[in-house]
Design a protein around this motif. Structure first.
Motif, short mmCIF file in Angstrom:
data_model
loop_
_atom_site.label_atom_id
_atom_site.label_comp_id
_atom_site.label_asym_id
_atom_site.label_seq_id
_atom_site.Cartn_x
_atom_site.Cartn_y
_atom_site.Cartn_z
N VAL A 95 0.98 -1.32 0.13
CA VAL A 95 -0.10 0.13 -0.15
C VAL A 95 0.67 1.16 0.11
CG1 VAL A 95 -1.90 1.31 1.42
CG2 VAL A 95 -1.77 -1.10 1.23
N SER A 96 0.62 2.08 -1.03
CA SER A 96 1.36 3.43 -1.13
C SER A 96 0.57 4.57 -0.59
CB SER A 96 2.19 3.46 -2.68
OG SER A 96 0.99 3.37 -3.56
N GLN A 97 -0.46 4.49 -0.94
CA GLN A 97 -1.47 5.66 -0.38
C GLN A 97 -2.80 4.93 -0.17
OE1 GLN A 97 -0.68 9.13 -0.89
NE2 GLN A 97 1.27 8.30 -1.56
N VAL A 98 -3.42 5.52 1.06
CA VAL A 98 -4.77 5.25 1.51
C VAL A 98 -5.50 6.46 1.08
CG1 VAL A 98 -6.32 4.90 3.20
CG2 VAL A 98 -4.02 3.82 3.47
N ILE A 99 -6.52 6.03 -0.23
CA ILE A 99 -7.47 7.21 -0.36
C ILE A 99 -8.66 7.46 0.57
CG2 ILE A 99 -8.51 8.26 -2.57
CD1 ILE A 99 -5.58 7.82 -2.71
N GLY A 100 -9.18 6.05 0.60
CA GLY A 100 -10.50 6.13 1.53
C GLY A 100 -10.61 4.72 2.17
N PRO A 101 -11.71 4.45 2.67
CA PRO A 101 -11.93 2.88 3.41
C PRO A 101 -12.07 1.85 2.46
CG PRO A 101 -14.02 4.56 3.72
CD PRO A 101 -12.87 5.39 2.95
N ARG A 102 -12.31 2.22 1.18
CA ARG A 102 -12.43 1.33 -0.02
C ARG A 102 -11.50 1.23 -1.16
NH1 ARG A 102 -17.83 -2.26 1.12
NH2 ARG A 102 -16.74 -3.67 -0.18
N VAL A 103 -10.58 2.27 -1.14
CA VAL A 103 -9.84 2.84 -2.30
C VAL A 103 -8.51 2.93 -1.74
CG1 VAL A 103 -9.49 4.18 -3.96
CG2 VAL A 103 -11.79 3.86 -3.35
N VAL A 104 -7.31 2.36 -2.19
CA VAL A 104 -5.84 2.57 -1.94
C VAL A 104 -5.07 2.73 -3.19
CG1 VAL A 104 -6.06 1.61 0.26
CG2 VAL A 104 -5.46 0.21 -1.64
N MET A 105 -3.96 3.17 -3.20
CA MET A 105 -3.03 2.99 -4.22
C MET A 105 -1.95 1.80 -3.93
SD MET A 105 -2.88 6.73 -5.31
CE MET A 105 -2.29 6.72 -7.07
N VAL A 106 -1.55 0.97 -4.73
CA VAL A 106 -0.33 0.07 -4.27
C VAL A 106 0.79 0.15 -5.31
CG1 VAL A 106 -2.07 -1.55 -3.30
CG2 VAL A 106 -1.58 -1.69 -5.87
N THR A 107 1.83 -0.33 -4.73
CA THR A 107 3.07 -0.19 -5.75
C THR A 107 3.31 -1.64 -5.56
OG1 THR A 107 3.98 1.74 -5.17
CG2 THR A 107 5.47 0.23 -5.60
N HIS A 108 3.46 -2.43 -6.84
CA HIS A 108 3.80 -3.77 -6.87
C HIS A 108 4.55 -4.14 -8.20
CE1 HIS A 108 -0.17 -4.70 -9.01
NE2 HIS A 108 0.34 -3.49 -9.39
N SER A 109 5.05 -5.33 -8.24
CA SER A 109 5.65 -5.58 -9.63
C SER A 109 5.08 -6.95 -10.17
CB SER A 109 7.18 -5.98 -9.41
OG SER A 109 7.90 -6.50 -10.35
N ASN A 110 5.37 -7.07 -11.45
CA ASN A 110 5.11 -8.65 -11.99
C ASN A 110 3.30 -8.75 -12.05
OD1 ASN A 110 5.70 -10.66 -13.57
ND2 ASN A 110 5.53 -12.08 -11.81
N TRP A 111 2.49 -7.74 -12.43
CA TRP A 111 1.03 -7.76 -12.28
C TRP A 111 0.70 -7.80 -13.95
CZ3 TRP A 111 -2.54 -9.33 -9.03
CH2 TRP A 111 -4.03 -9.21 -9.40
N SER A 112 0.88 -6.41 -14.41
CA SER A 112 0.29 -6.35 -15.65
C SER A 112 1.42 -6.72 -16.53
CB SER A 112 -0.12 -4.78 -15.83
OG SER A 112 -0.86 -4.36 -14.96
N ARG A 113 0.82 -6.88 -17.98
CA ARG A 113 2.02 -7.17 -19.18
C ARG A 113 2.13 -5.72 -19.63
NH1 ARG A 113 3.09 -12.14 -20.31
NH2 ARG A 113 1.46 -13.77 -19.75
N ILE A 114 3.35 -5.03 -19.55
CA ILE A 114 3.46 -4.01 -20.04
C ILE A 114 4.44 -3.93 -21.52
CG2 ILE A 114 4.44 -1.61 -19.78
CD1 ILE A 114 3.68 -2.17 -16.68
N ASP A 115 3.94 -3.59 -22.70
CA ASP A 115 4.58 -3.84 -23.75
C ASP A 115 4.89 -5.47 -23.97
OD1 ASP A 115 4.66 -0.99 -24.32
OD2 ASP A 115 6.32 -0.80 -23.50
N GLY A 116 4.06 -6.32 -23.60
CA GLY A 116 3.93 -7.64 -23.85
C GLY A 116 4.95 -8.32 -22.61
N THR A 117 5.84 -7.56 -21.51
CA THR A 117 6.62 -7.86 -20.83
C THR A 117 6.32 -7.96 -19.28
OG1 THR A 117 8.29 -7.27 -22.12
CG2 THR A 117 8.96 -7.60 -19.91
N ARG A 118 6.28 -9.21 -18.68
CA ARG A 118 6.10 -9.14 -17.09
C ARG A 118 7.11 -8.75 -16.36
NH1 ARG A 118 0.98 -10.89 -15.99
NH2 ARG A 118 1.56 -11.51 -14.05
N GLY A 119 7.10 -8.55 -14.94
CA GLY A 119 8.01 -8.21 -14.23
C GLY A 119 8.28 -6.98 -14.13
#
Length: 194
Positions: A95-119
């Motif tokens: 968790v990088s930011q708490v916006i509200g009781p049901r909304v946050v921002m996160v920082t993570h790795s290896n979730w989305s494929r970005i330009d076809g690449t994971r990690g």
């Protein structure tokens, strides 16, 4: 309403719509850092300071008796995802930011494929609580390819906090690089509505 008043109102709405469009566009590009770091576990350890190892889903039981755990998001806490068919090793996000009781921002790795690449690293992306009880036991996460929250609601165990509950474990301190220089908080709120 006079003609000049109508023009003034129209200009204000036009300015607001332009600002709204800029904020939405900022979210699309703000989260990708260009870093390729690989798996989520070592990255979450580096970002949270929480010293756990092994597959992501095992962090929840490993934390028992070592680190405090709970169902409320806090900056620096690690959310542990349960294993699923598509995600058999689970996932961890910080968790990088708490916006509200049901909304946050996160920082993570290896979730989305970005330009076809994971990690790759995504900083300050939107995550929402979709559980009926409001206890973060199911979440939706921003997915880069969709440029929106993903359509799947993922099951989770809960949050691991950096506070130790046993002797011999040091308090974890989140990395100064956990959050980007200007997280798009308004974009996160907009994402959570859509």
């Amino acid at each position: 309403m006079s003609g000049s008043l109508m023009v003034g109102v129209a200009m204000r709405w036009s300015s607001l719509l332009l600002l709204f469009g800029s904020l939405c566009a900022a979210q699309v590009h703000a989260e990708v850092t260009g870093e390729t770091v690989g798996e989520c576990v070592p990255f979450a350890r580096a970002m949270s300071g929480i010293q756990l190892y092994g597959n992501a889903w095992t962090w929840w039981t490993q934390a028992d008796g070592r680190y405090a755990r709970g169902t409320a998001p806090r900056v620096g806490a690690v959310l542990v995802f349960r294993p699923t068919g598509a995600m058999r090793l689970g996932h961890v996000a910080v968790v990088s930011q708490v916006i509200g009781p049901r909304v946050v921002m996160v920082t993570h790795s290896n979730w989305s494929r970005i330009d076809g690449t994971r990690g790759q690293v995504e900083r300050d992306v939107t995550m929402t609580d979709t559980s009926e009880a409001g206890n973060w036991s199911r979440v939706r996460v921003w997915y880069h390819q969709n440029e929106a929250l993903g359509g799947t609601s993922y099951p989770t165990y809960g949050f691991i906090y950096g506070a130790p509950v046993s002797n011999g474990v040091r308090t974890a301190a989140p990395s100064p690089r956990l959050s980007g220089p200007s997280p798009d908080i308004i974009g996160a709120v907009i994402d959570s509505i859509g």
